[in-house]
Scaffold this motif. Structure first.
Motif, mmCIF file in Angstrom:
data_model
loop_
_atom_site.group_PDB
_atom_site.id
_atom_site.type_symbol
_atom_site.label_atom_id
_atom_site.label_comp_id
_atom_site.label_asym_id
_atom_site.label_seq_id
_atom_site.Cartn_x
_atom_site.Cartn_y
_atom_site.Cartn_z
ATOM 1 N N SER A 1 0.887 -1.201 0.132
ATOM 2 C CA SER A 1 0.506 0.275 0.752
ATOM 3 C C SER A 1 0.664 1.341 -0.077
ATOM 4 O O SER A 1 0.897 2.220 0.715
ATOM 5 C CB SER A 1 -1.217 -0.161 1.149
ATOM 6 O OG SER A 1 -1.523 -0.677 1.247
ATOM 7 N N GLN B 1 -6.969 -4.841 0.995
ATOM 8 C CA GLN B 1 -7.655 -5.162 0.851
ATOM 9 C C GLN B 1 -9.176 -4.128 1.436
ATOM 10 O O GLN B 1 -9.720 -3.524 0.792
ATOM 11 C CB GLN B 1 -8.430 -6.334 0.511
ATOM 12 C CG GLN B 1 -9.671 -6.924 -0.372
ATOM 13 C CD GLN B 1 -10.617 -7.557 0.137
ATOM 14 O OE1 GLN B 1 -10.285 -8.712 0.845
ATOM 15 N NE2 GLN B 1 -11.238 -8.349 -0.770
ATOM 16 N N ARG B 2 -8.364 -3.874 2.483
ATOM 17 C CA ARG B 2 -9.506 -2.957 3.674
ATOM 18 C C ARG B 2 -8.844 -1.640 4.035
ATOM 19 O O ARG B 2 -8.499 -1.394 4.873
ATOM 20 C CB ARG B 2 -9.726 -3.749 4.106
ATOM 21 C CG ARG B 2 -10.017 -5.237 3.768
ATOM 22 C CD ARG B 2 -10.813 -6.034 5.456
ATOM 23 N NE ARG B 2 -11.670 -7.353 5.485
ATOM 24 C CZ ARG B 2 -11.984 -7.807 6.432
ATOM 25 N NH1 ARG B 2 -11.991 -7.857 7.721
ATOM 26 N NH2 ARG B 2 -12.822 -8.995 5.629
ATOM 27 N N VAL C 1 -3.473 -8.292 -4.333
ATOM 28 C CA VAL C 1 -4.088 -7.647 -3.605
ATOM 29 C C VAL C 1 -3.640 -8.466 -1.835
ATOM 30 O O VAL C 1 -4.058 -9.473 -2.274
ATOM 31 C CB VAL C 1 -6.023 -7.418 -3.430
ATOM 32 C CG1 VAL C 1 -6.819 -6.596 -2.680
ATOM 33 C CG2 VAL C 1 -5.869 -6.906 -4.534
ATOM 34 N N PRO D 1 -5.850 -10.088 0.542
ATOM 35 C CA PRO D 1 -7.122 -10.014 1.184
ATOM 36 C C PRO D 1 -7.233 -9.862 3.101
ATOM 37 O O PRO D 1 -6.816 -10.607 3.494
ATOM 38 C CB PRO D 1 -7.914 -11.032 0.965
ATOM 39 C CG PRO D 1 -6.122 -12.234 0.701
ATOM 40 C CD PRO D 1 -5.220 -10.961 0.148
ATOM 41 N N TRP E 1 -1.598 -4.222 -2.526
ATOM 42 C CA TRP E 1 -2.066 -3.340 -1.425
ATOM 43 C C TRP E 1 -3.226 -4.511 -0.798
ATOM 44 O O TRP E 1 -4.178 -5.283 -1.354
ATOM 45 C CB TRP E 1 -3.227 -2.250 -2.655
ATOM 46 C CG TRP E 1 -3.501 -0.891 -2.617
ATOM 47 C CD1 TRP E 1 -4.142 -0.687 -1.526
ATOM 48 C CD2 TRP E 1 -2.616 -0.516 -3.049
ATOM 49 N NE1 TRP E 1 -3.624 0.636 -1.841
ATOM 50 C CE2 TRP E 1 -2.916 1.497 -2.250
ATOM 51 C CE3 TRP E 1 -1.897 0.304 -4.281
ATOM 52 C CZ2 TRP E 1 -2.658 2.257 -2.624
ATOM 53 C CZ3 TRP E 1 -0.874 1.218 -3.992
ATOM 54 C CH2 TRP E 1 -1.634 2.316 -3.709
ATOM 55 N N LEU F 1 -8.276 1.105 -1.865
ATOM 56 C CA LEU F 1 -7.814 -0.326 -2.683
ATOM 57 C C LEU F 1 -7.579 0.470 -4.610
ATOM 58 O O LEU F 1 -6.844 0.233 -5.468
ATOM 59 C CB LEU F 1 -8.555 -1.048 -2.482
ATOM 60 C CG LEU F 1 -8.071 -2.256 -3.732
ATOM 61 C CD1 LEU F 1 -6.920 -2.934 -2.849
ATOM 62 C CD2 LEU F 1 -9.197 -3.954 -3.216
#
Length: 266
Positions: free
Chosen positions: A108, A209-210, A233, A235, A207, A216
């Protein structure tokens, strides 16, 4: 010199945390990584136990990169692998663009907003969190001994904040307050990431997810700007994913930092 820890053996891997955090953010994955890499966990300037960000006319990110390059030279690190989260991910990418990183795993990474509104969202979130933390400081130790307190104070960066120990949570809370000057300086500008990445540097952009800090949808911008990178991603993870899914994060970093030939200086 910046504060750091060094452990393990193998090709060097530098770990860079995000703004307001500290090198202990990597503890959930550090032992796993150290089985196959020489791991260097760094406190960024103004964070953890490192000295404050050096003054200067250059943007704060450039000054942080300069401090990291000084640390690499001091430790004899020649183009180490770099993994970073949030600001640390961006710094890793900036180092690679300068030819100073062998590979980058960016979790991220910051800098992939593209409108003033997107930047204002993240800046406003940090300012709100800093104001709340300042107000709660006298009560933090008591609050963070409870699962409800850890959930309330860390939901914005962790999807599983109750997995933090009370001691780790309090250390992170105090670290957040210590970094207030650097937060103020960073969010006084909104320069996005624009550096051109060398095509021969392996890059993974993972990245969360949350992610509530850098949502995102910014991963789509990263895909466009870094077409040679691998994009995945994570998760179920929040903005700081190392505590949310240590195994997945560690295996992603090990894959991203696979041994590669060292480029000889011409």
């Amino acid at each position: 010199m910046l504060a750091y820890e060094r452990r393990g053996a193998g090709e060097p891997l530098v770990l860079l945390h995000g703004i307001t955090h500290r090198r202990q953010a990597w503890y959930p994955v550090a032992d796993h990584l150290a089985e196959q890499r020489e791991v260097i966990l760094v406190d960024l300037p103004g964070h953890g136990e490192s000295p404050s960000l050096r003054p200067g006319a250059e943007p704060p990110g450039e000054r942080m990169v300069a401090d990291l390059l000084d640390l690499f030279a001091e430790l004899g690190l020649e183009r180490p692998h770099v993994a970073g989260n949030s600001l640390g991910g961006r710094l890793g990418l900036e180092l690679a663009a300068l030819g100073a990183a062998r590979s980058v795993t960016a979790l991220s990474p910051a800098g992939f907003w593209r409108t003033p509104a997107e930047f204002r969202y993240t800046a406003s979130l940090f300012r709100s969190v800093m104001a709340l933390a300042g107000a709660l400081d006298p009560h933090a130790a008591r609050l963070l001994r409870t699962r409800a307190g850890r959930a309330a104070l860390f939901f914005w960066i962790n999807s599983r904040p109750t997995w933090l120990s009370p001691e780790a949570a309090l250390g992170d809370f105090k670290g957040l307050l210590r970094a207030r000057p650097e937060v103020t300086e960073f969010f006084a500008e909104s320069a996005p990431f624009t550096a051109e990445m060398p095509a021969d540097v392996p890059v993974i952009v993972a990245w969360a997810q949350r992610d509530l800090v850098l949502p995102l949808y910014q991963a789509k911008v990263a895909r466009t700007l870094l077409p040679h990178a691998e994009h995945i991603v994570l998760p179920g993870c929040g903005h700081v994913p190392m505590n949310d899914d240590p195994y997945r994060v560690a295996t992603t970093i090990l894959r991203g930092s696979r041994p590669t030939p060292v480029k000889n200086a011409a």
